[in-house]
Design a protein around this motif. Structure first.
Motif, mmCIF file in Angstrom:
data_model
loop_
_atom_site.group_PDB
_atom_site.id
_atom_site.type_symbol
_atom_site.label_atom_id
_atom_site.label_comp_id
_atom_site.label_asym_id
_atom_site.label_seq_id
_atom_site.Cartn_x
_atom_site.Cartn_y
_atom_site.Cartn_z
ATOM 1 N N SER A 108 9.185 0.424 1.245
ATOM 2 C CA SER A 108 9.641 -0.953 1.375
ATOM 3 C C SER A 108 11.020 -1.038 2.021
ATOM 4 N N ILE A 119 0.038 0.826 2.857
ATOM 5 C CA ILE A 119 0.775 -0.355 3.314
ATOM 6 C C ILE A 119 0.666 -0.490 4.835
ATOM 7 N N ARG A 125 -0.807 -3.766 6.695
ATOM 8 C CA ARG A 125 -0.036 -4.533 7.676
ATOM 9 C C ARG A 125 -0.777 -4.630 9.003
ATOM 10 N N LEU A 167 -3.784 -3.605 0.469
ATOM 11 C CA LEU A 167 -2.608 -3.943 -0.342
ATOM 12 C C LEU A 167 -2.875 -3.597 -1.809
ATOM 13 N N ALA A 226 -2.430 0.067 -2.185
ATOM 14 C CA ALA A 226 -1.017 0.452 -2.228
ATOM 15 C C ALA A 226 -0.431 0.216 -3.617
ATOM 16 N N LEU A 240 8.198 -3.352 -3.431
ATOM 17 C CA LEU A 240 6.969 -3.716 -2.742
ATOM 18 C C LEU A 240 6.942 -5.209 -2.460
#
Length: 245
Positions: A12, A186, A190, A205, A208, A218
Motif C-alpha cells: 500500500s 492487489i 487494479r 481484492l 488480497a 490496504l
C-alpha cells in the motif's frame, strides 16, 4: 499472518506513492476472463493457513527516506541520499545505461535482478517518468523475466503505470499462481479495475484481504489507486474493505 500484513502495508505504501493518469478504455476490451476463478480457489487455499512471508526491501522502517532517495536519483541524478547499503533501483541503473547508449547492458541490469537471491535493497522506480519506464519495458525480453517476487511485483506495478492493464493482469496472476502474495493479488485487482472488469477486480481484492480484517494500509491504498476510481462507491467494494457506509 503478521508478516503477510507487513507485506500488505508495504504494497500500500508503494501504491500510495505511485501516481498515474486515469485512462478510459474501450468497454469491449476483454482478456481477463481466464482469471475469474483463481481468486476463489486461492481463498479456499488460504483458509486456515498463514500466508508465506514476502520479501521486502531492507530498511522498510525508513521507507520515506528510501523513497526520497530514489526520487532524487530520477529527478536530478543525486545519489547522495542513499545510505546503509541502499542502492538505486535496477530500473534507474538500467536507465543510466540506456541513456549512455548501452541497451544490452540496460536489459541485463533489470533481468539479472530477478535472479538475485539476496533481500532487495532498492526502492521501486515510483518517481521515474512514464516515458523512461516505457522505454525500459520495451527492451525487456519476452516472455517477461520472472524470479524474485519483489522484482515481479515492481514490474507489475510498472505495467500498471504504463496503463498496460491486460499485460499487468496476466503477469501478476501468473506470478501469484507460482507464489501467492497479497502484493500480486492487489496488482491483478487494479489491472482488472483498469479494464472495467468489476467481478474480477473485486474477486482479487478479496484474495488480497484473505479473509482477515483489512489493514489501514490496504484501505489507504484502495483510496489512492487510480484504477479503483469507479469502484469506491460500490457497496461490495466497501464491504470487502470494511469501510463504514
Amino acid at each position: 499472518k503478521g508478516k503477510a500484513h507487513v507485506a500488505m502495508i508495504y504494497a500500500s505504501i508503494v501504491m500510495t506513492i505511485v501516481g498515474s493518469a486515469w485512462l478510459f478504455f474501450d468497454p469491449r476490451f476483454q482478456g481477463l476472463a481466464v482469471f475469474a476463478m483463481i481468486p476463489l480457489i486461492a481463498q479456499f487455499q488460504m483458509l486456515g493457513h498463514h500466508r508465506r512471508p514476502n520479501r521486502r526491501p531492507a530498511h522498510l522502517g525508513s521507507a520515506t527516506l528510501f523513497a526520497v532517495a530514489e526520487a532524487a536519483a530520477w529527478q536530478s541524478g543525486d545519489l547522495q541520499r542513499f545510505v546503509d547499503g541502499q542502492l538505486p533501483s535496477p530500473w534507474y541503473r538500467a536507465h543510466q545505461q540506456l541513456t549512455q547508449g548501452h541497451p544490452d547492458i540496460a536489459r541485463q541490469v533489470i533481468v539479472s535482478d530477478f535472479t538475485d537471491p539476496e533481500e532487495p535493497n532498492w526502492w521501486p522506480p515510483d518517481a521515474a517518468p512514464v516515458e523512461a519506464l516505457d522505454t525500459l519495458v520495451r527492451i525487456l525480453p519476452l516472455p517477461l523475466p520472472t524470479g524474485r517476487i519483489y522484482s515481479e511485483f515492481v514490474l507489475a506495478g510498472v505495467l500498471l503505470r504504463l496503463d498496460q492493464f491486460e499485460d499487468a493482469a496476466h503477469y501478476a496472476a501468473d506470478a501469484y499462481q507460482r507464489q501467492p502474495s497479497p502484493m500480486l493479488a492487489i496488482c491483478v485487482s487494479r489491472a482488472a479495475a483498469g479494464l472495467h472488469d468489476r467481478p474480477i477486480a473485486l474477486g482479487w481484492l478479496r484474495t488480497a484481504v484473505g479473509g482477515a480484517p483489512p489493514t489501514d494500509g490496504l484501505r489507504h491504498a484502495a483510496d489512492h489507486a487510480p484504477e479503483y476510481a469507479a469502484l469506491r462507491a460500490d457497496p461490495e467494494f466497501r464491504s470487502i474493505l470494511q469501510v463504514p457506509a
